[in-house]
Design a protein around this motif. Sequence first.
Motif, PDB file in Angstrom:
ATOM      1  N   ALA A 324       0.994  -0.872  -0.681  1.00 40.03           N
ATOM      2  CA  ALA A 324       0.171  -0.162  -0.113  1.00 40.03           C
ATOM      3  C   ALA A 324       1.063   1.396   0.084  1.00 40.03           C
ATOM      4  N   LEU A 325       1.976   1.048   0.955  1.00 38.22           N
ATOM      5  CA  LEU A 325       2.880   2.508   0.661  1.00 38.22           C
ATOM      6  C   LEU A 325       3.504   2.623  -0.051  1.00 38.22           C
ATOM      7  N   ASP A 326       4.141   1.235  -0.990  1.00 38.73           N
ATOM      8  CA  ASP A 326       4.571   1.445  -2.840  1.00 38.73           C
ATOM      9  C   ASP A 326       3.392   2.508  -3.469  1.00 38.73           C
ATOM     10  N   ARG A 327       2.297   2.020  -3.537  1.00 44.66           N
ATOM     11  CA  ARG A 327       0.658   2.109  -3.767  1.00 44.66           C
ATOM     12  C   ARG A 327       0.926   3.831  -4.186  1.00 44.66           C
ATOM     13  N   GLY A 328       1.137   4.182  -3.325  1.00 49.02           N
ATOM     14  CA  GLY A 328       0.719   5.560  -2.916  1.00 49.02           C
ATOM     15  C   GLY A 328      -1.368   5.911  -1.786  1.00 49.02           C
ATOM     16  N   GLU A 329      -1.255   4.185  -1.380  1.00 50.57           N
ATOM     17  CA  GLU A 329      -2.882   4.127  -0.854  1.00 50.57           C
ATOM     18  C   GLU A 329      -2.703   4.157   0.926  1.00 50.57           C
ATOM     19  N   GLY A 330      -3.763   4.530   1.044  1.00 46.58           N
ATOM     20  CA  GLY A 330      -3.628   4.718   2.465  1.00 46.58           C
ATOM     21  C   GLY A 330      -5.419   4.328   3.083  1.00 46.58           C
ATOM     22  N   GLY A 331      -5.238   5.110   4.371  1.00 46.29           N
ATOM     23  CA  GLY A 331      -6.398   4.561   5.224  1.00 46.29           C
ATOM     24  C   GLY A 331      -7.027   3.077   4.928  1.00 46.29           C
ATOM     25  N   VAL A 332      -7.853   3.051   5.388  1.00 49.32           N
ATOM     26  CA  VAL A 332      -8.108   1.037   5.782  1.00 49.32           C
ATOM     27  C   VAL A 332      -7.859   0.248   4.448  1.00 49.32           C
ATOM     28  N   LEU A 333      -7.177  -0.518   4.755  1.00 49.55           N
ATOM     29  CA  LEU A 333      -6.504  -1.948   3.775  1.00 49.55           C
ATOM     30  C   LEU A 333      -7.700  -2.866   4.018  1.00 49.55           C
ATOM     31  N   TYR A 334      -8.716  -2.833   3.092  1.00 43.85           N
ATOM     32  CA  TYR A 334     -10.315  -3.284   3.736  1.00 43.85           C
ATOM     33  C   TYR A 334     -10.306  -5.397   3.580  1.00 43.85           C
ATOM     34  N   PRO A 335      -9.587  -5.813   1.932  1.00 39.97           N
ATOM     35  CA  PRO A 335      -9.006  -7.224   1.759  1.00 39.97           C
ATOM     36  C   PRO A 335      -7.813  -7.978   3.177  1.00 39.97           C
ATOM     37  N   PRO A 336      -7.355  -7.023   3.656  1.00 42.82           N
ATOM     38  CA  PRO A 336      -5.840  -7.779   4.579  1.00 42.82           C
ATOM     39  C   PRO A 336      -6.615  -8.077   5.754  1.00 42.82           C
ATOM     40  N   SER A 337      -7.070  -6.269   6.162  1.00 41.75           N
ATOM     41  CA  SER A 337      -7.836  -6.330   7.264  1.00 41.75           C
ATOM     42  C   SER A 337      -9.188  -7.855   7.556  1.00 41.75           C
TER      43      SER A 337
END
Length: 389
Positions: A324-337
């Motif tokens: 997610a960090l590499d992709r610039g994605e923030g907030g809740v990561l729903y699938p891994p959560s």
Amino acid sequence: MGKIRIAIVGVGNCASSLVQGIQHYRDKDANEAFGLMHWDIEGYKPSDIQVAIAFDIDKRKIGKDVSEAIFAEPNNTTVFCKDVPQSDVKVQMGRILDGFSEHMRDYADKYTFALADAPEPGENEVVSELKKSGAEILLNYLPVGSEDATRFYAKCALKANVAFINCMPVFIASDPTWAQRFKDSNVPIIGDDIKAQLGATITHRMLTDLFRKRGVTLERTYQLNTGGNTDFLNMLNRSRLVSKKTSKTEAVQSVAESRLEDENIHIGPSDYVAWQKDNKVCFIRMEGKLFGGVPMNLELRLSVEDSPNSAGVAIDAIRCAKLALDRGEGGVLYPPSAYFMKHPPVQYTDDEAYRMTEAFIAGRWERNIHDTSAIVSEPRFSRNNEDDS
């Protein structure tokens, strides 16, 4: 691929198993990667994880190199990798707040707590140390019931722009207000309350889902757990168990055909048995009705080493947070959560969560377009592959 630099809050048994595991798999290849859900996650191997900074409040760990602190008392998990090299990272004094239960201070057992009297860092100091260390991801391994301390470190992670993996049952990712804060800051978060690789909750969930799929009416169930690590000692203070019981109970209720009345479901820690050390023994009973209303019951006893069971999941959660960090994605990561945690913002069956997480790893997951409303709505993933539907 580059290294993944992590911060650890709480150098207990779970941290010990994680650090041992990183070294254990260092000289392995894909054919020898027994015990892992994923050997390679988009180029990241277990050996790419490095501890950049660590915090604890036990005087027997503070000031020691992480490689030594993970074997210091009161840690009592299985040592499966003795040769952990020096990390040149000393364990720092953390913020106490409600991070330990008073009854543990004078408990007559060598596995109890030895609270340090070192000066506690403030918020700005922790944030500064996180930035200075180059940590990218912070793992919360605080004891059950550490509500204020968990929120303190979650706030520090936001200020330091560090991803947060909440392994404990304090509701951060599953709290809409906190979830929005991470989204607004574009900082990834995975939570809450880590689900073991093959433990009591995942087993209970799978059996409950099996009842539902096979048309068996579940009428009542319990899950009783005993163990001898500091987690179980801490949980003798029942006032610290509110969120833990909620987390474990909802994990099972969420996959049942219909919600059980409170008196028909009991899930939670039961007792501390010192000689069990890090071994956790779980007893599950499920009662229901088959075809024609004919009654049946199932009883199961599961014995697992608690902390390696956790580390097997954490090692994947870390790498997903890095993606997610590499992709610039923030907030809740729903699938891994949903796949790695007991109390995610949105519950799915474990089969669904598995497919979603595989899509997330492959970069085929589309973030829900909603903001805080995403907490109660279903995220979706792309239709680029029929297997994802």
